[in-house]
Design a protein around this motif. Structure first.
Motif, PDB file in Angstrom:
ATOM      1  N   GLN A 118      60.226  57.093  11.063  1.00  0.00           N
ATOM      2  CA  GLN A 118      61.496  56.390  11.203  1.00  0.00           C
ATOM      3  C   GLN A 118      62.646  57.224  10.660  1.00  0.00           C
ATOM      4  O   GLN A 118      63.694  57.333  11.292  1.00  0.00           O
ATOM      5  CB  GLN A 118      61.432  55.053  10.484  1.00  0.00           C
ATOM      6  CG  GLN A 118      62.723  54.276  10.511  1.00  0.00           C
ATOM      7  CD  GLN A 118      62.661  53.026   9.674  1.00  0.00           C
ATOM      8  OE1 GLN A 118      61.706  52.788   8.955  1.00  0.00           O
ATOM      9  NE2 GLN A 118      63.703  52.223   9.752  1.00  0.00           N
ATOM     10  N   HIS A 119      62.458  57.844   9.504  1.00  0.00           N
ATOM     11  CA  HIS A 119      63.532  58.645   8.924  1.00  0.00           C
ATOM     12  C   HIS A 119      63.754  59.944   9.700  1.00  0.00           C
ATOM     13  O   HIS A 119      64.884  60.384   9.875  1.00  0.00           O
ATOM     14  CB  HIS A 119      63.227  58.936   7.456  1.00  0.00           C
ATOM     15  CG  HIS A 119      63.410  57.739   6.586  1.00  0.00           C
ATOM     16  ND1 HIS A 119      62.406  56.840   6.366  1.00  0.00           N
ATOM     17  CD2 HIS A 119      64.487  57.290   5.909  1.00  0.00           C
ATOM     18  CE1 HIS A 119      62.858  55.888   5.571  1.00  0.00           C
ATOM     19  NE2 HIS A 119      64.111  56.137   5.277  1.00  0.00           N
ATOM     20  N   GLY A 120      62.680  60.561  10.169  1.00  0.00           N
ATOM     21  CA  GLY A 120      62.829  61.767  10.967  1.00  0.00           C
ATOM     22  C   GLY A 120      63.521  61.508  12.295  1.00  0.00           C
ATOM     23  O   GLY A 120      64.368  62.293  12.732  1.00  0.00           O
ATOM     24  N   LEU A 121      63.184  60.400  12.948  1.00  0.00           N
ATOM     25  CA  LEU A 121      63.842  60.044  14.202  1.00  0.00           C
ATOM     26  C   LEU A 121      65.315  59.735  13.984  1.00  0.00           C
ATOM     27  O   LEU A 121      66.160  60.103  14.807  1.00  0.00           O
ATOM     28  CB  LEU A 121      63.146  58.831  14.839  1.00  0.00           C
ATOM     29  CG  LEU A 121      61.791  59.084  15.485  1.00  0.00           C
ATOM     30  CD1 LEU A 121      61.160  57.772  15.922  1.00  0.00           C
ATOM     31  CD2 LEU A 121      61.921  60.030  16.657  1.00  0.00           C
ATOM     32  N   ALA A 122      65.635  59.061  12.883  1.00  0.00           N
ATOM     33  CA  ALA A 122      67.036  58.744  12.602  1.00  0.00           C
ATOM     34  C   ALA A 122      67.840  60.015  12.377  1.00  0.00           C
ATOM     35  O   ALA A 122      68.993  60.108  12.808  1.00  0.00           O
ATOM     36  CB  ALA A 122      67.131  57.829  11.387  1.00  0.00           C
ATOM     37  N   LYS A 123      67.253  61.004  11.727  1.00  0.00           N
ATOM     38  CA  LYS A 123      67.985  62.237  11.443  1.00  0.00           C
ATOM     39  C   LYS A 123      68.142  63.115  12.676  1.00  0.00           C
ATOM     40  O   LYS A 123      69.211  63.668  12.916  1.00  0.00           O
ATOM     41  CB  LYS A 123      67.280  63.022  10.335  1.00  0.00           C
ATOM     42  CG  LYS A 123      67.448  62.404   8.984  1.00  0.00           C
ATOM     43  CD  LYS A 123      66.686  63.175   7.930  1.00  0.00           C
ATOM     44  CE  LYS A 123      66.836  62.449   6.607  1.00  0.00           C
ATOM     45  NZ  LYS A 123      65.706  62.643   5.740  1.00  0.00           N
ATOM     46  N   LEU A 124      67.090  63.250  13.454  1.00  0.00           N
ATOM     47  CA  LEU A 124      67.131  64.225  14.555  1.00  0.00           C
ATOM     48  C   LEU A 124      67.472  63.621  15.908  1.00  0.00           C
ATOM     49  O   LEU A 124      68.186  64.235  16.698  1.00  0.00           O
ATOM     50  CB  LEU A 124      65.787  64.956  14.640  1.00  0.00           C
ATOM     51  CG  LEU A 124      65.436  65.793  13.416  1.00  0.00           C
ATOM     52  CD1 LEU A 124      64.097  66.476  13.610  1.00  0.00           C
ATOM     53  CD2 LEU A 124      66.509  66.815  13.122  1.00  0.00           C
ATOM     54  N   LEU A 125      66.945  62.449  16.210  1.00  0.00           N
ATOM     55  CA  LEU A 125      67.152  61.856  17.529  1.00  0.00           C
ATOM     56  C   LEU A 125      68.099  60.666  17.509  1.00  0.00           C
ATOM     57  O   LEU A 125      68.302  60.021  18.530  1.00  0.00           O
ATOM     58  CB  LEU A 125      65.797  61.447  18.122  1.00  0.00           C
ATOM     59  CG  LEU A 125      64.773  62.582  18.247  1.00  0.00           C
ATOM     60  CD1 LEU A 125      63.464  62.063  18.778  1.00  0.00           C
ATOM     61  CD2 LEU A 125      65.304  63.698  19.122  1.00  0.00           C
ATOM     62  N   HIS A 126      68.660  60.353  16.334  1.00  0.00           N
ATOM     63  CA  HIS A 126      69.626  59.271  16.147  1.00  0.00           C
ATOM     64  C   HIS A 126      69.099  57.914  16.610  1.00  0.00           C
ATOM     65  O   HIS A 126      69.825  57.113  17.190  1.00  0.00           O
ATOM     66  CB  HIS A 126      70.952  59.604  16.846  1.00  0.00           C
ATOM     67  CG  HIS A 126      71.504  60.923  16.441  1.00  0.00           C
ATOM     68  ND1 HIS A 126      71.979  61.157  15.169  1.00  0.00           N
ATOM     69  CD2 HIS A 126      71.618  62.099  17.110  1.00  0.00           C
ATOM     70  CE1 HIS A 126      72.389  62.413  15.085  1.00  0.00           C
ATOM     71  NE2 HIS A 126      72.183  63.015  16.242  1.00  0.00           N
TER      72      HIS A 126
END
Length: 118
Positions: free
Chosen positions: A28-36
């Motif tokens: 969830q945090h990785g998607l929020a940072k990279l794929l918004h």
């Protein structure tokens, strides 16, 4: 009391659940940072080759590896190091290893100087 047979039966299952939930949280945090997704306004101008961009890559790749159960120990080790760095950058004391009052001698260094060891 829980018997050893019950522990032996349920321990791998519960460890798998823990691994999958942890992977989904990192994902969830990785998607929020990279794929918004989900959108977080703080990450709108995030550059890939920044500290947060590197954290996003580690979270995205590491969580995918954890989720499928591939290279779990190295991925968990790298991700735990990332979390340790993030903790000390955000929540740790501002000066861990530096002199708390530059220009003033600390009592310990003053005692060493008087004793001839400093």
């Amino acid at each position: 009391m829980i018997s050893n047979a019950v522990l032996a039966t349920w321990s791998p299952r519960l460890l798998s659940v823990l691994r999958i939930v942890a992977a989904l949280l990192f994902l969830q945090h990785g998607l929020a940072k990279l794929l918004h997704f989900p959108h977080v306004a703080m990450f709108d101008q995030l550059q890939l080759f920044s500290l947060l961009g590197l954290a996003g890559v580690i979270e995205l790749v590491g969580s995918a590896l954890l989720l499928i159960g591939l290279f779990t120990r190295p991925a968990a080790f790298i991700m735990s190091g990332e979390m340790a760095v993030a903790y000390f950058m955000a929540h740790g004391p501002p000066r861990v290893l530096s002199d708390p009052e530059p220009g003033r001698a600390r009592p310990s260094s003053a005692a060493l100087n008087r004793s001839g060891y400093g």
